[in-house]
Design a protein around this motif. Structure first.
Motif, mmCIF file in Angstrom:
data_model
loop_
_atom_site.group_PDB
_atom_site.id
_atom_site.type_symbol
_atom_site.label_atom_id
_atom_site.label_comp_id
_atom_site.label_asym_id
_atom_site.label_seq_id
_atom_site.Cartn_x
_atom_site.Cartn_y
_atom_site.Cartn_z
ATOM 1 N N MET A 44 -6.954 -5.617 -1.462
ATOM 2 C CA MET A 44 -7.395 -4.320 -0.949
ATOM 3 C C MET A 44 -6.258 -3.305 -1.006
ATOM 4 S SD MET A 44 -10.043 -4.865 2.234
ATOM 5 C CE MET A 44 -8.941 -5.875 3.214
ATOM 6 N N SER A 45 -5.063 -3.744 -0.655
ATOM 7 C CA SER A 45 -3.911 -2.846 -0.705
ATOM 8 C C SER A 45 -3.647 -2.385 -2.133
ATOM 9 C CB SER A 45 -2.675 -3.549 -0.136
ATOM 10 O OG SER A 45 -1.570 -2.671 -0.135
ATOM 11 N N LEU A 46 -3.754 -3.298 -3.090
ATOM 12 C CA LEU A 46 -3.528 -2.945 -4.497
ATOM 13 C C LEU A 46 -4.659 -2.088 -5.061
ATOM 14 C CD1 LEU A 46 -2.036 -6.310 -5.746
ATOM 15 C CD2 LEU A 46 -0.836 -4.116 -5.527
ATOM 16 N N TRP A 47 -5.882 -2.304 -4.617
ATOM 17 C CA TRP A 47 -6.982 -1.446 -5.060
ATOM 18 C C TRP A 47 -6.766 -0.021 -4.550
ATOM 19 C CZ3 TRP A 47 -10.734 -5.752 -3.238
ATOM 20 C CH2 TRP A 47 -10.896 -6.704 -4.250
ATOM 21 N N GLU A 48 -6.051 0.094 -3.448
ATOM 22 C CA GLU A 48 -5.740 1.399 -2.867
ATOM 23 C C GLU A 48 -4.492 2.016 -3.503
ATOM 24 O OE1 GLU A 48 -4.589 2.908 1.613
ATOM 25 O OE2 GLU A 48 -5.762 1.075 1.400
ATOM 26 N N ASN A 49 -3.483 1.192 -3.790
ATOM 27 C CA ASN A 49 -2.193 1.661 -4.306
ATOM 28 C C ASN A 49 -1.697 0.711 -5.382
ATOM 29 O OD1 ASN A 49 -1.651 3.728 -2.171
ATOM 30 N ND2 ASN A 49 -1.695 1.924 -0.872
ATOM 31 N N GLU A 50 -2.186 0.839 -6.562
ATOM 32 C CA GLU A 50 -1.797 -0.079 -7.629
ATOM 33 C C GLU A 50 -0.404 0.240 -8.157
ATOM 34 O OE1 GLU A 50 -3.198 -1.864 -11.897
ATOM 35 O OE2 GLU A 50 -4.528 -0.493 -10.879
ATOM 36 N N GLY A 51 0.289 -0.793 -8.622
ATOM 37 C CA GLY A 51 1.600 -0.607 -9.227
ATOM 38 C C GLY A 51 2.663 -0.265 -8.206
ATOM 39 N N ILE A 52 2.692 -0.996 -7.088
ATOM 40 C CA ILE A 52 3.669 -0.729 -6.037
ATOM 41 C C ILE A 52 4.667 -1.884 -5.949
ATOM 42 C CG2 ILE A 52 2.099 0.735 -4.728
ATOM 43 C CD1 ILE A 52 1.663 -1.563 -2.773
ATOM 44 N N THR A 53 5.757 -1.627 -5.275
ATOM 45 C CA THR A 53 6.787 -2.656 -5.124
ATOM 46 C C THR A 53 6.316 -3.707 -4.118
ATOM 47 O OG1 THR A 53 7.919 -1.547 -3.293
ATOM 48 C CG2 THR A 53 8.619 -0.961 -5.547
ATOM 49 N N ILE A 54 6.926 -4.869 -4.208
ATOM 50 C CA ILE A 54 6.608 -5.927 -3.248
ATOM 51 C C ILE A 54 6.945 -5.464 -1.841
ATOM 52 C CG2 ILE A 54 7.215 -8.247 -2.454
ATOM 53 C CD1 ILE A 54 7.449 -9.088 -5.390
ATOM 54 N N SER A 55 8.077 -4.782 -1.664
ATOM 55 C CA SER A 55 8.449 -4.323 -0.315
ATOM 56 C C SER A 55 7.435 -3.325 0.233
ATOM 57 C CB SER A 55 9.865 -3.751 -0.295
ATOM 58 O OG SER A 55 9.984 -2.653 -1.153
ATOM 59 N N ASP A 56 6.903 -2.450 -0.619
ATOM 60 C CA ASP A 56 5.856 -1.524 -0.170
ATOM 61 C C ASP A 56 4.581 -2.282 0.188
ATOM 62 O OD1 ASP A 56 7.475 0.699 -0.451
ATOM 63 O OD2 ASP A 56 6.680 1.232 -2.425
ATOM 64 N N LEU A 57 4.277 -3.309 -0.573
ATOM 65 C CA LEU A 57 3.101 -4.133 -0.308
ATOM 66 C C LEU A 57 3.246 -4.868 1.028
ATOM 67 C CD1 LEU A 57 0.387 -4.947 -1.582
ATOM 68 C CD2 LEU A 57 1.591 -6.766 -2.781
ATOM 69 N N VAL A 58 4.430 -5.394 1.288
ATOM 70 C CA VAL A 58 4.714 -6.064 2.566
ATOM 71 C C VAL A 58 4.537 -5.077 3.719
ATOM 72 C CG1 VAL A 58 6.590 -7.055 3.959
ATOM 73 C CG2 VAL A 58 6.181 -7.892 1.644
ATOM 74 N N LYS A 90 16.189 -3.719 -11.998
ATOM 75 C CA LYS A 90 15.654 -5.054 -12.297
ATOM 76 C C LYS A 90 15.473 -5.922 -11.051
ATOM 77 C CE LYS A 90 15.595 -4.197 -16.673
ATOM 78 N NZ LYS A 90 14.405 -3.646 -17.224
ATOM 79 N N ARG A 91 16.117 -5.539 -9.950
ATOM 80 C CA ARG A 91 15.967 -6.306 -8.708
ATOM 81 C C ARG A 91 14.636 -6.009 -8.021
ATOM 82 N NH1 ARG A 91 21.143 -4.025 -5.931
ATOM 83 N NH2 ARG A 91 20.191 -2.260 -6.947
ATOM 84 N N VAL A 92 14.048 -4.870 -8.335
ATOM 85 C CA VAL A 92 12.793 -4.443 -7.720
ATOM 86 C C VAL A 92 11.627 -4.986 -8.530
ATOM 87 C CG1 VAL A 92 11.382 -2.450 -7.080
ATOM 88 C CG2 VAL A 92 13.867 -2.365 -6.770
ATOM 89 N N LYS A 93 10.665 -5.576 -7.831
ATOM 90 C CA LYS A 93 9.477 -6.142 -8.480
ATOM 91 C C LYS A 93 8.265 -5.253 -8.206
ATOM 92 C CE LYS A 93 11.677 -9.952 -9.612
ATOM 93 N NZ LYS A 93 12.411 -9.924 -10.816
ATOM 94 N N ILE A 94 7.513 -4.988 -9.276
ATOM 95 C CA ILE A 94 6.317 -4.159 -9.197
ATOM 96 C C ILE A 94 5.089 -5.054 -9.321
ATOM 97 C CG2 ILE A 94 5.028 -2.250 -10.256
ATOM 98 C CD1 ILE A 94 7.704 -1.363 -9.092
ATOM 99 N N VAL A 95 4.122 -4.844 -8.449
ATOM 100 C CA VAL A 95 2.876 -5.619 -8.460
ATOM 101 C C VAL A 95 1.769 -4.729 -9.010
ATOM 102 C CG1 VAL A 95 1.262 -6.977 -7.089
ATOM 103 C CG2 VAL A 95 3.670 -6.845 -6.407
ATOM 104 N N SER A 96 1.107 -5.215 -10.054
ATOM 105 C CA SER A 96 0.024 -4.464 -10.699
ATOM 106 C C SER A 96 -1.190 -5.359 -10.873
ATOM 107 C CB SER A 96 0.472 -3.967 -12.075
ATOM 108 O OG SER A 96 1.605 -3.152 -11.964
ATOM 109 N N LEU A 97 -2.345 -4.763 -10.787
ATOM 110 C CA LEU A 97 -3.591 -5.487 -11.033
ATOM 111 C C LEU A 97 -3.779 -5.704 -12.530
ATOM 112 C CD1 LEU A 97 -5.854 -3.480 -8.604
ATOM 113 C CD2 LEU A 97 -5.260 -5.891 -8.346
#
Length: 152
Positions: A44-58, A90-97
């Motif tokens: 649900m969080s990714l459907w709202e904000n796709e392509g965000i960092t793991i820390s933002d997702l947390v 490169k230390r930052v991870k991006i989560v995408s659907l």
């Protein structure tokens, strides 16, 4: 007998039983997607904000980072999402659907309405008030936790 220690007087126990009831109510709805409730929260969080960092997702989901790592691995293995390195750091991870993950939004779109039917005992106004009260309670508990941690 001290009424403070009676189970029927405990607010926290009410939340515990409601949490269990929500889990049981969501289970058959989420089985169609082959996901758990925490995985659903991440989606649900990714459907709202796709392509965000793991820390933002947390931060957005309030799921701790250890549990988040396991959830992301599972959702990646099921084909819902990808985790990649950010271009600039490169230390930052991006989560995408994935395309499949985006497609599953349509499959999940009726879940909130089905859950709303399950809690029809509350009017829309009562549900909004309950959300406000729970948010207020959560915020107060977070402040208390931070104060205790700072005192330690």
């Amino acid at each position: 007998m001290n009424d403070d220690l009676m189970l029927k007087n405990q607010l926290c126990h009410r939340f515990y039983t409601v949490s269990n009831a929500f889990s049981r109510a969501y289970r058959p709805l989420l089985a169609k997607l082959d996901i758990t409730y925490p995985q659903y929260v991440v989606l649900m969080s990714l459907w709202e904000n796709e392509g965000i960092t793991i820390s933002d997702l947390v931060e957005h989901t309030q799921i701790d980072s250890g549990a988040m790592s396991l959830i992301l691995k599972k959702l990646t293995s099921k084909g819902f999402l990808t985790v990649s390195q950010a271009q600039d750091d490169k230390r930052v991870k991006i989560v995408s659907l994935t395309a499949y993950g985006r497609k599953m939004r349509a499959t999940a779109s009726n879940i909130p309405q089905q859950m709303r039917c399950d809690i029809a005992a509350l009017s829309d106004s009562q549900a909004r008030t309950l959300i406000e009260l729970i948010d207020k309670l959560s915020s107060g508990l977070q402040r208390s936790l931070c104060q205790r941690e700072n005192e330690s």
